[in-house]
Design an enzyme around this catalytic site. Sequence first.
Site, PDB file in Angstrom:
ATOM      1  N   ASP A   1       1.194  -0.899  -0.113  1.00  0.00           N
ATOM      2  CA  ASP A   1       0.361  -0.288  -0.236  1.00  0.00           C
ATOM      3  C   ASP A   1       0.953   1.556  -0.207  1.00  0.00           C
ATOM      4  OD1 ASP A   1      -3.360   0.689   1.533  1.00  0.00           O
ATOM      5  OD2 ASP A   1      -2.404   1.986   0.108  1.00  0.00           O
TER       6      ASP A   1
HETATM    7  C1  GLC Z   1      -4.549   4.016  -0.614  1.00  0.00           C
HETATM    8  C2  GLC Z   1      -5.069   3.159   0.287  1.00  0.00           C
HETATM    9  C3  GLC Z   1      -5.642   2.084  -0.718  1.00  0.00           C
HETATM   10  C4  GLC Z   1      -5.325   2.606  -2.421  1.00  0.00           C
HETATM   11  C5  GLC Z   1      -3.981   3.229  -2.470  1.00  0.00           C
HETATM   12  C6  GLC Z   1      -3.533   4.091  -4.019  1.00  0.00           C
HETATM   13  O1  GLC Z   1      -3.769   4.701   0.791  1.00  0.00           O
HETATM   14  O2  GLC Z   1      -5.047   2.030   1.318  1.00  0.00           O
HETATM   15  O3  GLC Z   1      -7.156   1.534  -1.105  1.00  0.00           O
HETATM   16  O4  GLC Z   1      -5.526   1.895  -2.652  1.00  0.00           O
HETATM   17  O5  GLC Z   1      -3.012   4.014  -1.401  1.00  0.00           O
HETATM   18  O6  GLC Z   1      -4.400   5.118  -3.909  1.00  0.00           O
END
Ligand code: GLC
Length: 730
Positions: A258
């Site tokens: 993430d």
């Molecule tokens: C965010 C989220 C994730 C998302 C990623 C990209 O913090 O936790 O679900 O896909 O970053 O935006």
Amino acid sequence: MTDSIEARVGALLARMSLDEKVGQMCQINAGEARLHEHLRWALHAGRVGSVLNEVDVETVNEMQRLAVEESRLGIPLLIARDVIHGFSTVFPIPLGQAAAWSPALVQDAARFAALEASRCGVNWTFSPMIDVCRDPRWGRIAESFGEDPWLTARLGEAMVRGYQGEDLAAAGAIAACAKHFVAYGAVEAGMDYAATAVPPNEMHNVHLPPFHAAVEEGVAAIMPSFCDLDGVPATANRPLVRDLLRDSWGFDGVVVSDWDSVRQLAIHGFTEDDRASAREAAEAGISMEMHGDAFACHLPSLVAAGEVAEETIDEAVRAILRLKFRLGLFEQPYVDPPAMPPLDAGELHRTAHALALRSCVLLRNEHHTLPLQRGQLRSLAVLGPLADAPGEQLGTWIFDGDAGRSVTPLQALRDAGANAFDVLHSPVWPTTRSHATDGFAEAVRLAARADATVLFLGEEAILSGEAHCRADIGLPGAQTALVRRLRELGKPLIAVVMAGRPLTLTDIIDEVDALLFAWHPGTLAGPAIADLLLGKASPSGKLPVSFPRMVGQIPIYYSRRNTGKPPSPESIVHIDDIDANAPQLSLGMSAFHLDAGHAPLFPFGYGLSYAHFEYADIRAEPASAAMGEPVVVSATVANTSSVAGEEVVQLYLRDIVASVTRPVRELKGFRRLHLAPGESARVSFELGPQQLAFHGRDLERRVEAGEFHAWIGGSSEAALQVAFRVLAEG
Ligand code: GLC
């Protein structure tokens, strides 16, 4: 073709330098700076495997050109974006989609989202989000499919099919990414990013099954969560990622961290620094680092120092190259919108409307207040800021949602009322969070003039979603006070609630004649809600999550375990009914709260209709089955009303005695049926290992002999019950 992909992956990998391999493991955020200098350099040098947050197709094609035509090996890019519940056209938030209990519609919506997003160059979405969640304080419950593993698994599979289609290389298909692996929905206190401590039984029987289903469905990628899982952050959790996901389940796709969660390992206190974080994440099985540079800065030296084996890098890069080959990017890296498959706007519109319509849940309808009788209505008051909020009705996580396409409830009711009834509108407040009461007089004046009032209540999109958690999940601002003022008029009062989570509606539920819970229904919220209010369609949504009476009941969910002292009506005493000097043992000695009892305000699977459905004649055949022999549980459902309607028929099971305690009920099947007035149907569910098995004390999956109870009905409180036995082997 699969063999040729593996051969092509191996051949390419053999030509790559260590720096080029590590480059594939890096995902760079395009963001506001678009094709910024660092990104341009990295593309030219072959040091980036994926770009996220670029949706201008010309810019995407230029990025691909730099990667394909100017870097040494010409490896194309994964272009990623959060396409969570639609792209330009927005469908209900996933929690609302779950309330429709329709895998077919969820799949269609994901297909349209992929068609719209791929035209802008997106070939990878970070969806479906399949975290099981039983805590509506958590803002991300909005992105989830609710509290139940079975419903979450079925809808997660459907979304994967919708995004990926039959062939990832087909134009219009995009790679899906199941997230957030795992148990992110169990954050402490419903507070985002907090630690989770999920015991093995719950981990294997509740939180992991939807991810296993997504892997079996062929999901292209998995994203671990930000969370500390019982002391080991998911991003560095080798037992979960390498041992279970890759080795045990055989997942050969991409594991993408993430956002910056690799470097966050040091913030967790799990590592000393970025170098250690890069090592831990790579060793745990992370293929690609989203928006961080720990991999880029440290993996080459870690390999050179022998701290990370180059085979570990090769495994990560193979997964990335495999996905790029499967997507057909080496054959066709560029996007040519006119050459994309046609997108039937009428079909898209029908799907958005159908899903929004079926996502709304009718929770109360006293005296048949709804549907409003268009022919008898002269004027309708439509109050509240969410009646006419084109952006808010789209919900959270809609980076590319086009609010210009929204049709609001106010607009739709005005259209429906043309030549029939007047619509009197006041927003009352600028937002639902306002505590002002100066708008009450106007609201009361309009309601007094009108034959009926539709009051739009709830919370704006900003109050749910990532990092937007609430410790109190009541109606914000002065909304409850206005309900009480309008109630004094003694005229029909209908509440329509838009929110990204269950709210505690206890204070208003008896003050309104009818209540329709609409979540955030997306672009076509207006026509869907207007059709339901005016009876063009009957509500058919069912709750995918329990609604607490008060926040102190959380976590509250239907598939609880029985405990040694389960609640019973006679064992529950309300705090207001306790006698003075009541002796200590005089109250019920069972599992309940003195000020709330044990039940939610509305249970999982609940939802009213304008029609009326009755269940009868439940059977289990055979009544005793040999181990592995299927059991068919069936019942008749009849529409005994004069109104056509759709019913979500639900099947629940209980394993009465097992080597670990099993929930008092678990959803193991459902079917959405349309029944004309007076029509009935026989619905049957075949039960086999998929439905009967569970993970035991040794965490191995098994079916155990013994007695089972099954229920079929219109909610998790279904009364129609039958028993059957599974016989021991031999
Ligand atoms: C965010 C989220 C994730 C998302 C990623 C990209 O913090 O936790 O679900 O896909 O970053 O935006």
